[in-house]
Design an enzyme around this catalytic site. Structure first.
Site, PDB file in Angstrom:
ATOM      1  N   TRP A 361       9.233  11.644  26.149  1.00  0.00           N
ATOM      2  CA  TRP A 361       9.622  11.874  27.361  1.00  0.00           C
ATOM      3  C   TRP A 361      11.361  11.285  27.919  1.00  0.00           C
ATOM      4  O   TRP A 361      11.711  11.658  28.682  1.00  0.00           O
ATOM      5  CB  TRP A 361       9.047  11.352  27.854  1.00  0.00           C
ATOM      6  CG  TRP A 361       8.744   9.846  28.514  1.00  0.00           C
ATOM      7  CD1 TRP A 361       8.503   9.185  27.111  1.00  0.00           C
ATOM      8  CD2 TRP A 361       8.999   8.890  28.985  1.00  0.00           C
ATOM      9  NE1 TRP A 361       9.227   7.722  26.853  1.00  0.00           N
ATOM     10  CE2 TRP A 361       9.247   7.554  28.769  1.00  0.00           C
ATOM     11  CE3 TRP A 361       9.200   9.286  30.545  1.00  0.00           C
ATOM     12  CZ2 TRP A 361       8.984   6.094  29.614  1.00  0.00           C
ATOM     13  CZ3 TRP A 361       9.248   7.644  31.573  1.00  0.00           C
ATOM     14  CH2 TRP A 361       9.433   6.345  31.221  1.00  0.00           C
ATOM     15  N   ASP A 362      11.794  10.646  26.370  1.00  0.00           N
ATOM     16  CA  ASP A 362      13.025  10.120  26.921  1.00  0.00           C
ATOM     17  C   ASP A 362      14.412  11.318  26.885  1.00  0.00           C
ATOM     18  O   ASP A 362      15.444  11.315  27.889  1.00  0.00           O
ATOM     19  CB  ASP A 362      13.526   9.654  25.803  1.00  0.00           C
ATOM     20  CG  ASP A 362      12.684   8.729  24.859  1.00  0.00           C
ATOM     21  OD1 ASP A 362      11.794   8.930  25.070  1.00  0.00           O
ATOM     22  OD2 ASP A 362      13.558   8.336  24.032  1.00  0.00           O
ATOM     23  N   GLU A 490       4.781   0.145  26.225  1.00  0.00           N
ATOM     24  CA  GLU A 490       3.410   0.005  25.684  1.00  0.00           C
ATOM     25  C   GLU A 490       2.810  -1.476  25.298  1.00  0.00           C
ATOM     26  O   GLU A 490       1.924  -1.437  24.237  1.00  0.00           O
ATOM     27  CB  GLU A 490       4.334   1.227  24.528  1.00  0.00           C
ATOM     28  CG  GLU A 490       4.233   2.362  24.720  1.00  0.00           C
ATOM     29  CD  GLU A 490       5.225   3.672  23.387  1.00  0.00           C
ATOM     30  OE1 GLU A 490       6.129   2.173  22.715  1.00  0.00           O
ATOM     31  OE2 GLU A 490       5.803   3.974  23.742  1.00  0.00           O
ATOM     32  N   LYS A 595       7.241  -3.811  27.721  1.00  0.00           N
ATOM     33  CA  LYS A 595       8.877  -4.181  27.214  1.00  0.00           C
ATOM     34  C   LYS A 595       9.187  -3.223  27.476  1.00  0.00           C
ATOM     35  O   LYS A 595       9.960  -3.543  27.489  1.00  0.00           O
ATOM     36  CB  LYS A 595       7.587  -2.778  25.721  1.00  0.00           C
ATOM     37  CG  LYS A 595       7.844  -2.280  25.067  1.00  0.00           C
ATOM     38  CD  LYS A 595       7.402  -0.702  24.078  1.00  0.00           C
ATOM     39  CE  LYS A 595       8.418  -0.479  23.627  1.00  0.00           C
ATOM     40  NZ  LYS A 595       8.224   0.401  22.429  1.00  0.00           N
ATOM     41  N   GLN A 596       8.912  -2.874  28.627  1.00  0.00           N
ATOM     42  CA  GLN A 596      10.336  -1.965  29.264  1.00  0.00           C
ATOM     43  C   GLN A 596       9.518  -1.801  30.549  1.00  0.00           C
ATOM     44  O   GLN A 596       8.687  -1.406  31.105  1.00  0.00           O
ATOM     45  CB  GLN A 596      10.175  -0.466  28.941  1.00  0.00           C
ATOM     46  CG  GLN A 596       9.028  -0.117  28.275  1.00  0.00           C
ATOM     47  CD  GLN A 596       9.136   1.210  27.238  1.00  0.00           C
ATOM     48  OE1 GLN A 596       8.560   1.449  26.294  1.00  0.00           O
ATOM     49  NE2 GLN A 596       9.694   2.684  27.423  1.00  0.00           N
TER      50      GLN A 596
HETATM   51  C1  BGC Z   1       8.963   3.463  24.175  1.00  0.00           C
HETATM   52  C2  BGC Z   1       8.788   5.110  24.608  1.00  0.00           C
HETATM   53  C3  BGC Z   1       9.967   6.055  23.623  1.00  0.00           C
HETATM   54  C4  BGC Z   1       9.488   5.720  22.363  1.00  0.00           C
HETATM   55  C5  BGC Z   1      11.229   6.347  21.867  1.00  0.00           C
HETATM   56  C6  BGC Z   1       9.296   3.425  22.629  1.00  0.00           C
HETATM   57  O1  BGC Z   1       9.440   2.750  21.745  1.00  0.00           O
HETATM   58  O2  BGC Z   1       8.432   3.051  24.481  1.00  0.00           O
HETATM   59  O3  BGC Z   1       9.058   5.006  26.022  1.00  0.00           O
HETATM   60  O4  BGC Z   1       9.638   7.738  23.932  1.00  0.00           O
HETATM   61  O5  BGC Z   1      10.311   4.388  22.063  1.00  0.00           O
HETATM   62  O6  BGC Z   1      12.660   6.528  22.251  1.00  0.00           O
END
Ligand code: BGC
Length: 765
Positions: A361-362, A490, A595-596
């Protein structure tokens, strides 16, 4: 923070060899051109810690899934872009001993990536057992002028010779297809030999991937220069074995002599040519381009100069910040060039194996804005078309999970899901929202309504059908909920009502309803949902449940968030960060640490719906708990901090996103670079400090300069208008270098800008 990479405006420099950091530097110094690329490995043998990696875009292998306990709905395989034939290799013997920096300790060493020209060089010095000193200069590039070409130059000078007898030097340039993926699930060999040969003028290795059947051919040739004079009677020995071809040439150097080997390589694949012609194509290309390094390099560097002219961001007064943004822009241009609609943007590009070169989804959530504002709109359109072409697979994916409509995969190469952790594969469904958001983002920015009618609507309708089948109606409360999900954060799984997921799901329905209404009669018959279905979507929009913390005035990340012990990241000892390398997964999941960007991701996407106070309250609440252990995080926080006026925080987060890999913030750059977050870095300047948004169908800017900077400038393409924005501590100037007169919003005021015109105003207090 202790930096070992020198700060420089245009270069990434490792001065002094640090074997313990070699994998990190190899990632940083990767080269690529959207078609192929490789890590910053040495040309000569190196038996120290290294990840040898060469990758061809789109050449993948379906590696059988590894999983502890199989769950219905898991994907059968994880698609991996494969480590491909190593074509940079040149083994070297000095005075009869193989050169290997693991054993020879260089007395000087400097590895430099020149981002302006796209060239990797090494300059180092070694002394052999007889006290002879050799200086070595290596140069290489992966051509931006002709994507199938790469070129290497390797020069050895005998600087000092106490023996007075000279030194034997041997070069063995080779092509080596005996490579493996470090992350192969079952340690399998993914390639088989098709053809190899070695003769004067051309060495060839052609191989085929097992299962996926991609043919890749590498053809190389080399020439030799003694004291800059080409050696015309090259007496080399040529040998080949399965998946391998080499030439070998020796001579004796006297003090002061230099010997340079130049190697030109052409690499072709069956993605572009009929399989049986791939070898001939590589040989043909090589014959056409057998030219000296300096000439091929000139064409290549000229292309880079054009890229920089269009997409550089200049920052004055802060070299670390300048190097950071250029590093990000450079790697984005190395990874994805956009001409081939079958390709997408892997989170590691050509810099490592992690994430398998697949699509996340990035792309939609982070990368699209960069391409929208800096490149021809066709490129952003190609990114959307990629998902359009995968619609059928997304429908199958939803069906496999017992749901309707389309669920786009979390990780994919061909449209099929490749991710196999149930908490993500089945639950991180917010990704579907980002696909719809990208359509909205593209259409509002470009005004390309045709895209909606022809392709976008199809995708939107199917995404809505998915959401409508995935929500749960809660009769006691009379609301719709989304249960059992993983949000962007996550670090908590299987939660109920992740605010961001509920928010974006409902927005997808709302937006699609609006589009349907707006397009009215233009909608092709087969795409008109029946009124009952539309009624259901409206009902969900009106009755979606959003978890709130009314006493704090913030959105709850998910229903159970407030049951956690709320702590700030400051409370974690530094030695325990990053958490994912120190804490058990169980401890991470129970903790409040984020995490984000999660709630903040929603406030960023849907910024026009929330006032500044709401954004501030949520930022104040969540930011102290965020560890930014996804590279995708600090850019969003930087943008939000800039918007709410937290200027020094925005600057701090900018450095974190821009220098994430250069400073190895998350201690994981050895795996490869964080390419997709680099587009987020671009956003943190242009959306963050520049304040770019779309408002009422206008491009809108609200720039300011971080205190540490004297100023900065960036370029933006918008509907055929080519703009340069220059911001200093007290003034902003926007000029239009190309395009018809148009209206632009600057700090909320409309200004008309003509071609060649400029608006110059003081920054508001
Ligand atoms: C992130 C995801 C991302 C993936 C690839 C993961 O660590 O939590 O949001 O899509 O990395 O970049």
């Amino acid at each position: 923070m202790k930096r070992f990479i020198e700060t420089h405006e245009w270069q990434v420099i490792e001065d002094g060899f640090r074997p313990e950091q070699n994998r990190v530097v190899e990632s940083l110094m990767s080269l690529g051109n959207g078609y192929m690329g490789m890590r910053g490995n040495f040309e000569e043998a190196y038996s120290g810690n290294s990840l040898q990696g060469t990758y061809m875009a789109g050449v993948y292998y379906p590696d059988r899934t590894v999983v502890g306990w199989w769950k219905v709905g898991y994907p059968e395989y994880f698609a991996k872009v494969l480590n491909a034939v190593n074509f940079i290799g040149i083994n070297v013997h000095l005075g009869g001993t193989p050169l290997d920096l693991h054993y020879w300790k260089p007395t000087r060493f400097r590895r430099t990536l020149d981002m302006h020209k796209g060239e990797l060089t090494r300059l180092f010095e070694v002394v052999d057992g007889d006290g002879r000193t050799f200086s070595i200069l290596t140069r290489r590039f992966v051509s931006k002028a002709r994507r199938e070409l790469a070129c290497i130059s390797y020069k050895i000078t005998l600087e000092d010779d106490p023996t007075n007898k000279g030194a034997a030097v041997t070069f063995t340039p080779y092509l080596d297809g005996n490579i493996v993926n470090e992350d192969a699930n079952y340690g399998e060999d993914f390639w088989q030999a098709l053809d190899q040969s070695s003769a004067p003028g051309v060495q060839l290795v052609t191989m085929e991937t097992k299962k996926s059947g991609f043919v890749v051919a590498a053809a190389s040739s080399f020439s030799l220069y003694l004291n800059d004079q080409e050696v015309t009677d090259l007496q080399a020995a040529y040998t080949a074995s399965p998946r391998y071809a080499q030439g070998e040439i020796s001579t004796v150097l006297q003090r002061g002599d230099s010997l340079r080997l130049e190697k030109v390589v052409a690499v072709t694949t069956s993605r572009d040519h009929p399989a049986q012609t791939v070898s001939d194509q590589a040989i043909g290309l090589l014959q056409q381009h057998k030219r000296p390094y300096s000439e091929l390099f000139q064409d290549h560097a000229a292309q880079w100069a054009r890229v920089w002219e269009d997409s550089d961001i200049q920052i004055t007064g802060d070299v670390a910040a300048q190097q950071g943004i250029r590093f990000n822009i450079f790697h984005l241009h190395q990874t994805y060039t956009g001409e081939d609609p079958r390709l997408n943007i892997g989170p590691k590009g050509f810099t490592g194996e992690k994430y398998g070169g697949s699509t996340y989804w990035d792309t939609e959530a982070y990368c699209l804005p960069f391409y929208l504002s800096t490149r021809d709109p066709q490129i952003a359109r190609n990114l959307l078309m990629y998902r359009y072409h995968h619609l059928e697979k997304a429908q199958e994916n939803a069906a496999r999970l017992g749901l309707k409509g389309a669920l786009y995969p979390m990780v994919t190469m061909t449209g099929e899901e490749c991710h196999n952790e149930w908490e993500i594969t089945f639950e991180e469904i917010h990704r579907n929202g980002a696909i719809a958001y990208a359509i909205f983002n593209y259409v509002r920015y470009t005004g390309d309504q045709d895209y909606l009618v022809q392709y976008g609507l199809d995708v939107l309708v199917e995404i809505c059908r998915f959401w409508a089948s995935r929500v749960t109606f809660q009769p006691r409360k009379g609301v719709y909920m989304i249960l059992g999900v993983t949000g962007p954060n996550e670090y908590e799984n299987n939660v109920n009502n992740n605010w961001y997921t509920n928010r974006i799901a409902s927005w997808c329905l709302e937006y699609t309803l609006e589009v349907l209404e707006e397009l009215g009669a233009k909608i092709p018959g087969h795409l008109r949902p029946d009124p009952k279905e539309l009624h259901m979507w409206e009902d969900i929009v009106q009755n979606m449940y959003y978890p709130l913390l009314p006493d704090l005035g913030v959105f709850a990340q998910q229903d159970g968030f407030m049951d956690k012990e709320l702590l700030s990241v400051d409370a974690i000892p530094r030695s325990e960060l990053p958490l994912n390398q120190h804490w058990s997964w169980d401890r991470i999941l129970r903790s409040c640490f984020i995490k984000q960007a999660d709630v903040l991701q929603g406030l960023f996407f849907f910024g026009d719906r929330y006032d500044l106070d709401t954004k501030k309250r949520n930022f104040d609440f969540y930011e102290p708990m965020t560890v930014h252990e996804s590279s995708l995080s600090p850019c969003v926080y930087a943008i939000m901090a800039a918007e709410i006026g937290y200027k020094s925080k925005a600057y701090e987060l900018y450095l974190r996103t821009a220098r994430l890999d250069l400073d190895n913030y998350n201690n994981d750059t050895d795996d490869g670079l964080h390419i997709t977050s680099m587009a987020g870095t671009w956003m943190s300047v242009v959306y963050g400090f520049g304040g770019l948004r779309m408002e009422d169908d206008h491009l809108s800017l609200r720039p300011f300069a971080p205190t540490k900077w004297n100023g900065y400038s960036f370029r933006v393409l918008f509907r055929g208008h080519h703009l340069i924005v220059r911001v200093s501590a007290n003034e902003v100037a926007v000029s239009q270098i190309e395009g018809s007169p148009f209206e632009l919003l600057l700090y909320g005021q409309i200004h008309t800008l003509k071609e060649g015109g400029e608006i110059r105003i003081g920054l508001p207090a």
